[in-house]
Every structure is written in C-alpha cells, then in structure tokens.
Design a protein around this motif. Structure first.
Motif, PDB file in Angstrom:
ATOM      1  N   GLU A   1      16.003   4.186  69.667  1.00  0.00           N
ATOM      2  CA  GLU A   1      16.728   5.045  68.742  1.00  0.00           C
ATOM      3  C   GLU A   1      18.167   4.566  68.628  1.00  0.00           C
ATOM      4  N   THR A   2      18.781   4.943  67.532  1.00  0.00           N
ATOM      5  CA  THR A   2      20.198   4.695  67.331  1.00  0.00           C
ATOM      6  C   THR A   2      20.905   6.042  67.326  1.00  0.00           C
ATOM      7  N   VAL A   3      21.873   6.180  68.202  1.00  0.00           N
ATOM      8  CA  VAL A   3      22.668   7.405  68.277  1.00  0.00           C
ATOM      9  C   VAL A   3      23.862   7.256  67.337  1.00  0.00           C
ATOM     10  N   MET A   4      24.092   8.289  66.547  1.00  0.00           N
ATOM     11  CA  MET A   4      25.265   8.318  65.690  1.00  0.00           C
ATOM     12  C   MET A   4      26.216   9.387  66.202  1.00  0.00           C
ATOM     13  N   MET A   5      27.465   8.992  66.389  1.00  0.00           N
ATOM     14  CA  MET A   5      28.518   9.906  66.819  1.00  0.00           C
ATOM     15  C   MET A   5      29.451  10.064  65.606  1.00  0.00           C
ATOM     16  N   ILE A   6      29.495  11.279  65.063  1.00  0.00           N
ATOM     17  CA  ILE A   6      30.220  11.552  63.824  1.00  0.00           C
ATOM     18  C   ILE A   6      31.482  12.345  64.146  1.00  0.00           C
ATOM     19  N   LYS A   7      32.610  11.893  63.624  1.00  0.00           N
ATOM     20  CA  LYS A   7      33.863  12.626  63.796  1.00  0.00           C
ATOM     21  C   LYS A   7      34.197  13.313  62.479  1.00  0.00           C
ATOM     22  N   THR A   8      34.388  14.645  62.537  1.00  0.00           N
ATOM     23  CA  THR A   8      34.619  15.421  61.324  1.00  0.00           C
ATOM     24  C   THR A   8      35.461  16.658  61.619  1.00  0.00           C
ATOM     25  N   ARG A   9      35.844  17.345  60.556  1.00  0.00           N
ATOM     26  CA  ARG A   9      36.581  18.607  60.682  1.00  0.00           C
ATOM     27  C   ARG A   9      35.586  19.759  60.805  1.00  0.00           C
ATOM     28  N   PRO A  10      35.909  20.789  61.582  1.00  0.00           N
ATOM     29  CA  PRO A  10      34.982  21.922  61.776  1.00  0.00           C
ATOM     30  C   PRO A  10      34.523  22.573  60.468  1.00  0.00           C
ATOM     31  N   GLU A  11      35.416  22.702  59.499  1.00  0.00           N
ATOM     32  CA  GLU A  11      35.043  23.374  58.250  1.00  0.00           C
ATOM     33  C   GLU A  11      34.049  22.568  57.408  1.00  0.00           C
ATOM     34  N   LEU A  12      33.870  21.285  57.722  1.00  0.00           N
ATOM     35  CA  LEU A  12      32.904  20.458  56.992  1.00  0.00           C
ATOM     36  C   LEU A  12      31.512  20.499  57.602  1.00  0.00           C
ATOM     37  N   TYR A  13      31.389  21.092  58.790  1.00  0.00           N
ATOM     38  CA  TYR A  13      30.107  21.062  59.494  1.00  0.00           C
ATOM     39  C   TYR A  13      28.932  21.639  58.702  1.00  0.00           C
ATOM     40  N   PRO A  14      29.043  22.802  58.076  1.00  0.00           N
ATOM     41  CA  PRO A  14      27.862  23.329  57.371  1.00  0.00           C
ATOM     42  C   PRO A  14      27.308  22.354  56.316  1.00  0.00           C
ATOM     43  N   GLU A  15      28.188  21.736  55.559  1.00  0.00           N
ATOM     44  CA  GLU A  15      27.730  20.785  54.542  1.00  0.00           C
ATOM     45  C   GLU A  15      27.219  19.500  55.182  1.00  0.00           C
ATOM     46  N   LEU A  16      27.865  19.051  56.260  1.00  0.00           N
ATOM     47  CA  LEU A  16      27.405  17.859  56.972  1.00  0.00           C
ATOM     48  C   LEU A  16      25.999  18.084  57.528  1.00  0.00           C
TER      49      LEU A  16
ATOM     50  N   CYS B   1      34.525   9.041  60.537  1.00  0.00           N
ATOM     51  CA  CYS B   1      34.030   7.880  61.274  1.00  0.00           C
ATOM     52  C   CYS B   1      32.640   8.191  61.815  1.00  0.00           C
ATOM     53  N   CYS B   2      31.772   7.202  61.752  1.00  0.00           N
ATOM     54  CA  CYS B   2      30.434   7.306  62.349  1.00  0.00           C
ATOM     55  C   CYS B   2      30.257   6.089  63.258  1.00  0.00           C
ATOM     56  N   THR B   3      30.100   6.330  64.533  1.00  0.00           N
ATOM     57  CA  THR B   3      29.918   5.260  65.508  1.00  0.00           C
ATOM     58  C   THR B   3      28.447   5.208  65.889  1.00  0.00           C
ATOM     59  N   LEU B   4      27.868   4.011  65.892  1.00  0.00           N
ATOM     60  CA  LEU B   4      26.444   3.838  66.178  1.00  0.00           C
ATOM     61  C   LEU B   4      26.251   3.121  67.513  1.00  0.00           C
ATOM     62  N   PHE B   5      25.307   3.639  68.292  1.00  0.00           N
ATOM     63  CA  PHE B   5      24.922   3.043  69.572  1.00  0.00           C
ATOM     64  C   PHE B   5      23.412   2.841  69.557  1.00  0.00           C
TER      65      PHE B   5
ATOM     66  N   GLU C   1      22.622   3.700  56.812  1.00  0.00           N
ATOM     67  CA  GLU C   1      22.525   4.321  55.486  1.00  0.00           C
ATOM     68  C   GLU C   1      23.047   5.753  55.519  1.00  0.00           C
ATOM     69  N   ALA C   2      22.671   6.506  56.544  1.00  0.00           N
ATOM     70  CA  ALA C   2      23.133   7.892  56.676  1.00  0.00           C
ATOM     71  C   ALA C   2      24.640   7.922  56.883  1.00  0.00           C
ATOM     72  N   ALA C   3      25.154   7.018  57.708  1.00  0.00           N
ATOM     73  CA  ALA C   3      26.602   6.959  57.954  1.00  0.00           C
ATOM     74  C   ALA C   3      27.346   6.692  56.654  1.00  0.00           C
ATOM     75  N   ARG C   4      26.860   5.740  55.877  1.00  0.00           N
ATOM     76  CA  ARG C   4      27.508   5.441  54.592  1.00  0.00           C
ATOM     77  C   ARG C   4      27.495   6.654  53.674  1.00  0.00           C
ATOM     78  N   SER C   5      26.401   7.374  53.659  1.00  0.00           N
ATOM     79  CA  SER C   5      26.301   8.574  52.818  1.00  0.00           C
ATOM     80  C   SER C   5      27.318   9.628  53.247  1.00  0.00           C
ATOM     81  N   LEU C   6      27.432   9.871  54.556  1.00  0.00           N
ATOM     82  CA  LEU C   6      28.384  10.859  55.063  1.00  0.00           C
ATOM     83  C   LEU C   6      29.826  10.435  54.800  1.00  0.00           C
ATOM     84  N   LEU C   7      30.095   9.148  54.957  1.00  0.00           N
ATOM     85  CA  LEU C   7      31.442   8.636  54.716  1.00  0.00           C
ATOM     86  C   LEU C   7      31.785   8.660  53.221  1.00  0.00           C
TER      87      LEU C   7
END
Length: 108
Positions: A56-71, A35-39, A22-28
């Motif tokens: 637990e499920t680990v989420m690995m999120i790929k994003t641009r640095p300038e988007l980090y504060p909002e992410l 991309c959000c990869t789940l393990f 659900e969180a991955a879908r929201s971020l995407l």
C-alpha cells in the motif's frame, strides 16, 4: 499553550502508488490540500474475517480544519477502496511560517 487545532494531518492508504499520486494531484488541484506526502510500504489488516498483507501507499495530507468535510467527501469519491481509511489528526502546534504557507496554498 492554547490547545487550538490549527492544522489537520489526514492519513489514507491506496493500493497502488499511481492511484495515490492521482488522488494527491486531485486534492492539490482543488486546493483541498497544501501538501500530500506519499510513503510506499505494506499493511497488515483484517478484512472479511481474514488477515491480509498487501502493498500500500500511505498518503499524509496537510490541510486546514475547515476544508476537512470537502476533503473527506472528495477522497471517498475518488478512492478505490470500498471502505477507505481516512483519519484526521489534529495538529495543535506548528511553525507559523509553515501554517502561513498551508493557508496560502489552500486559498481558492
């Protein structure tokens, strides 16, 4: 090679795989992530002076640095944990084609 951060790899964990999805879908959907990869696995950690072991499920999120504060703001808003793990790792080398795709996937 110039050590310029061109991409961020953000790690976070969720107590349940469905919450992570659900969180991955929201971020995407909001274009905060390309991309959000789940393990699925387990974590051992200290909390309130007690050693815990939980699935637990680990989420690995790929994003641009300038988007980090909002992410980060969005993750804190939707995250079920009182103190969510949100760790951003700078990527200083990435294939140009992948970087171009991340930029395209996160443009509003």
């Amino acid at each position: 090679m110039e050590n310029k951060v061109c991409l961020l790899l953000v790690l976070t964990t969720f107590p349940e795989a469905e919450k992570a999805r659900e969180a991955a879908r929201s971020l995407l959907d909001s274009k905060l992530a390309a991309c959000c990869t789940l393990f699925e696995g387990s974590s051992l950690y200290w909390w309130e002076n007690r050693l815990n072991e939980e699935k637990e499920t680990v989420m690995m999120i790929k994003t641009r640095p300038e988007l980090y504060p909002e992410l980060e703001r969005r993750l804190k808003e939707i995250h079920p944990y009182q103190v969510p793990e949100i760790i951003a790792l700078p990527v200083i080398a990435v294939s140009q084609s992948y970087l171009d795709w991340v930029k395209e996937a996160t443009e509003v």
